[in-house]
Design a protein around this motif. Structure first.
Motif, short mmCIF file in Angstrom:
data_model
loop_
_atom_site.label_atom_id
_atom_site.label_comp_id
_atom_site.label_asym_id
_atom_site.label_seq_id
_atom_site.Cartn_x
_atom_site.Cartn_y
_atom_site.Cartn_z
N PRO A 135 -3.37 4.18 -2.05
CA PRO A 135 -4.10 3.82 -0.83
C PRO A 135 -3.12 3.29 0.22
N SER A 136 -3.53 3.31 1.46
CA SER A 136 -2.69 2.75 2.51
C SER A 136 -2.68 1.23 2.42
N ASP A 214 -9.16 5.16 -1.36
CA ASP A 214 -8.85 4.30 -0.21
C ASP A 214 -10.12 3.70 0.38
#
Length: 247
Positions: A135-136, A214
């Motif tokens: 995920p960011s 995410d």
């Protein structure tokens, strides 16, 4: 005459002692101990980390009250510029202070650069997430509280309880004090990287074979943040205050 002789003798004795002291100083071995270093000139990572970071992040970055900085998953998702800004400017509303002199702290730009770069060079291993789709670090969209509650039930409740109040397997994460001391980004970071020093897995390990997406991370953070009290902590009632004062 006698008094003059006594005074002359006293002066001669004093001069002799001064000469002996001077000779002793000249014959003394030169000092080998290092000269004291001004705090602003310290650039040794070990010293800087111990004095400024270890109390919260643990010895050798192994974690404590705050996340482990030696967690390679964390260092794989956060970039060095972001880390530098956190160290320099702190995180408002949390227990993370600003360390840069420009922000009211005690450290120079060079010292902050030493801390930041050494954390990555010593403890960072980007290959730890090779083959994964991490995920960011920061959320890319708004979170949905209702979906977040479902996500919490799927991935988090088995350890932290259905409402986040804690179980024997995991701590309480929805009480006022916890949520008052952590930012939304801090919650997201913890969900992604886990707390390996406490046995909490990263985003891939809560449900085997089913890593969190995410958006699921964004949603569960929204649900947790929505439970943050506006004025954390129970008010101390007048009755309790009176009873306490009488003791």
């Amino acid at each position: 005459m006698k008094m003059m002789w006594i005074r002359t003798l006293s002066v001669l004795v004093a001069l002799s002692l001064l000469m002996l002291a001077a000779c002793s100083t000249l014959n003394r071995e030169p000092r080998t101990d290092p000269e004291p270093v001004a705090p602003s000139q310290v650039v040794d990572f070990g010293t800087l980390y111990t004095q400024n970071c270890a109390a919260c992040h643990g010895t050798e970055g192994r974690g404590g009250a705050s996340i482990a900085l030696a967690n390679p998953v964390y260092l794989a998702i956060v970039d060095q510029t972001t880390m530098h800004n956190i160290v320099a400017n702190g995180v408002r509303g949390t227990s993370m202070p600003a360390f840069a002199q420009s922000a009211g702290g005690m450290l120079t730009e060079q010292q902050i650069e030493v801390i930041t770069s050494e954390i990555f060079s010593r403890w960072g291993h980007k290959q730890v997430i090779d083959g994964a789709n991490p995920p960011s670090y920061a959320a890319k969209a708004a979170g949905n509280i209702n979906r977040g509650q479902l996500v919490f039930g799927t991935y988090c409740a088995s350890c932290h309880g259905s409402e986040g109040g804690g179980t024997r397997k995991g701590s309480a994460i929805t009480n006022d004090s916890v949520l008052a001391l952590v930012s939304d980004q801090g919650l997201r970071t913890t969900v992604i990287t886990g707390r390996p020093e406490l046995g909490a897995p990263d985003w891939r390990g809560n449900v085997p074979g089913r890593p969190m997406t995410d958006q699921e991370i964004t949603d569960v953070v929204a649900w947790l943040a929505a439970r943050r009290a506006q004025n954390p902590g129970q008010p101390y009632s007048a009755l309790n205050y009176a009873q306490h004062s009488e003791k």
